[in-house]
Design a protein around this motif. Structure first.
Motif, PDB file in Angstrom:
ATOM      1  N   PRO A  48      35.394  -1.851  54.848  1.00 52.45           N
ATOM      2  CA  PRO A  48      33.846  -1.907  54.781  1.00 52.45           C
ATOM      3  C   PRO A  48      33.397  -2.751  54.144  1.00 52.45           C
ATOM      4  O   PRO A  48      33.542  -2.590  53.183  1.00 52.45           O
ATOM      5  CB  PRO A  48      34.168  -0.376  54.403  1.00 52.45           C
TER       6      PRO A  48
ATOM      7  N   ALA B 165      38.456   5.154  60.160  1.00 51.24           N
ATOM      8  CA  ALA B 165      39.435   4.507  60.313  1.00 51.24           C
ATOM      9  C   ALA B 165      40.621   5.003  59.302  1.00 51.24           C
ATOM     10  O   ALA B 165      40.302   5.554  58.118  1.00 51.24           O
ATOM     11  CB  ALA B 165      38.965   3.381  59.590  1.00 51.24           C
TER      12      ALA B 165
ATOM     13  N   LYS C  10      39.153  -5.951  57.803  1.00 51.93           N
ATOM     14  CA  LYS C  10      39.036  -4.645  58.220  1.00 51.93           C
ATOM     15  C   LYS C  10      38.782  -3.709  56.936  1.00 51.93           C
ATOM     16  O   LYS C  10      39.031  -2.659  56.927  1.00 51.93           O
ATOM     17  CB  LYS C  10      40.004  -4.052  59.078  1.00 51.93           C
TER      18      LYS C  10
ATOM     19  N   ASP D 195      35.156   3.520  58.178  1.00 54.70           N
ATOM     20  CA  ASP D 195      34.691   2.174  58.712  1.00 54.70           C
ATOM     21  C   ASP D 195      33.285   2.221  58.542  1.00 54.70           C
ATOM     22  O   ASP D 195      32.529   2.826  58.038  1.00 54.70           O
ATOM     23  CB  ASP D 195      35.175   1.938  59.926  1.00 54.70           C
TER      24      ASP D 195
END
Length: 340
Positions: free
Chosen positions: A111, A2, A109, A252
């Motif tokens: 982690p 990501a 979004k 991510d």
């Protein structure tokens, strides 16, 4: 993988707001006077102990949500709860479980390991990610265990990843890496990023292992390691021209869960795939060290986890800027001039 996104910039805003190294800050009153009914959370002075620490994490998620334009309705839908219940989490009237925190992190979004690690770090009696000491204090059997391992292995002081002791296989595979001593403590991340021997040993996987070491420090060190120490390590590593892109390429949850496979040229001049493992002892002294190991794996398994790693180009909006004489803000402050 990501790229930097709204949760990351929200995290920067939270850090920039003054919460660092355990210092509590009182939330600012809103323009209408800051009455409790118009706050998303109660004043910090009304909370005590772990409740106040937990509220800092909820405050961070709230800031990230605002930057990401995530609403209470979005949280409610993901959790399968009412908006009123979600609001109680942010006001400190309900304590979210780890599962709830996991889902909240996913909604913005962020982690989940990052969010949960912040929580654990804010409550050191519950969980600690800091291990090792310098000079090291060995217990009976520590060095014997390390030297009994046939693969490259080292005891690390973490999460900064300072090698405390290495075994024969480590020294044979990485002859270019300085050995720790009572007078000198090398840093693994800095050596991987700057030592001329590293790209030769790791080949195409050199960018990946550099990124792994740097993000390990960001994920586990940002809430616990003194900011000055991180800035010093980042300053040393920033001579690598790709440093800025490494630090801004945020993993991510799927990437964090993947095996970290690297390719290493051995002392016999044969290149083999290895999986990085970092282990900790539960007994007798859990805080004594982390065991950093390189486990040889089959080429078939390695092919399912490619060791090569491409650093994506960053959009202009993802790179932090700084006024003259001020450090830009990432998860931790970087020295001026390290942005790419």
């Amino acid at each position: 993988m990501a790229l930097p996104c709204n949760w990351f910039r929200g995290w920067q805003a939270w850090i920039t707001g003054g919460i660092w190294e355990g210092h509590m800050v009182k939330p600012k009153a809103r323009a209408n006077g800051g009455s409790r009914r118009n706050r998303d959370y109660p004043p910090m002075e009304r909370l005590e102990g772990p409740s106040a620490l937990l509220q800092h994490l909820m405050d961070a998620i709230d800031v990230i949500a605002q930057r990401s334009k995530v609403t209470r309705a979005d949280f409610a839908a993901a959790l399968g709860q009412s908006q009123q219940s979600v609001t109680k989490y942010f006001r400190g009237e309900r304590v979210p479980s780890p599962d709830v925190l996991d889902i909240m992190c996913q909604v913005v979004k962020m982690p989940s390991m990052f969010g949960l690690n912040i929580l654990y770090s804010l409550m050191p009696r519950t969980f600690s990610v800091e291990t090792g000491s310098f000079p090291p204090e060995w217990s009976v059997g520590d060095l014997e265990l390390l030297n009994s391992i046939s693969n490259p292995a080292a005891y690390m002081r973490g999460p900064q990843m300072y090698p405390m002791a290495t075994n024969d296989a480590w020294r044979q595979h990485f002859p270019w890496m300085p050995e720790p001593s009572d007078e000198f403590e090398p840093n693994l991340m800095v050596e991987l990023m700057t030592n001329e021997g590293a790209p030769h040993t790791f080949g195409d996987s050199w960018p990946k292992v550099c990124w792994f070491a740097l993000q390990y420090l960001v994920l586990f060190g940002a809430p616990t390691v003194p900011q000055k120490e991180i800035v010093e390590l980042f300053t040393q590593a920033s001579v690598n021209p790709d440093f800025g892109r490494y630090v801004m390429t945020v993993p991510d949850d799927d990437t964090i869960a993947e095996p970290t496979v690297v390719s290493i040229l051995g002392p016999d001049n044969v290149r083999r795939p290895y999986n990085i493992k970092i282990l900790a002892q539960k007994w007798q002294k859990p805080e004594a060290w982390d065991l950093f190991m390189l486990i040889p794996i089959s080429q078939e398994d390695a092919d399912t986890c490619p060791s090569a790693f491409e650093i994506p180009d960053l959009p202009d909006t993802a790179v932090a800027t700084a006024a003259p004489g001020q450090a830009p803000r990432y998860p931790v402050a970087l020295p001026v001039g390290t942005q790419n």
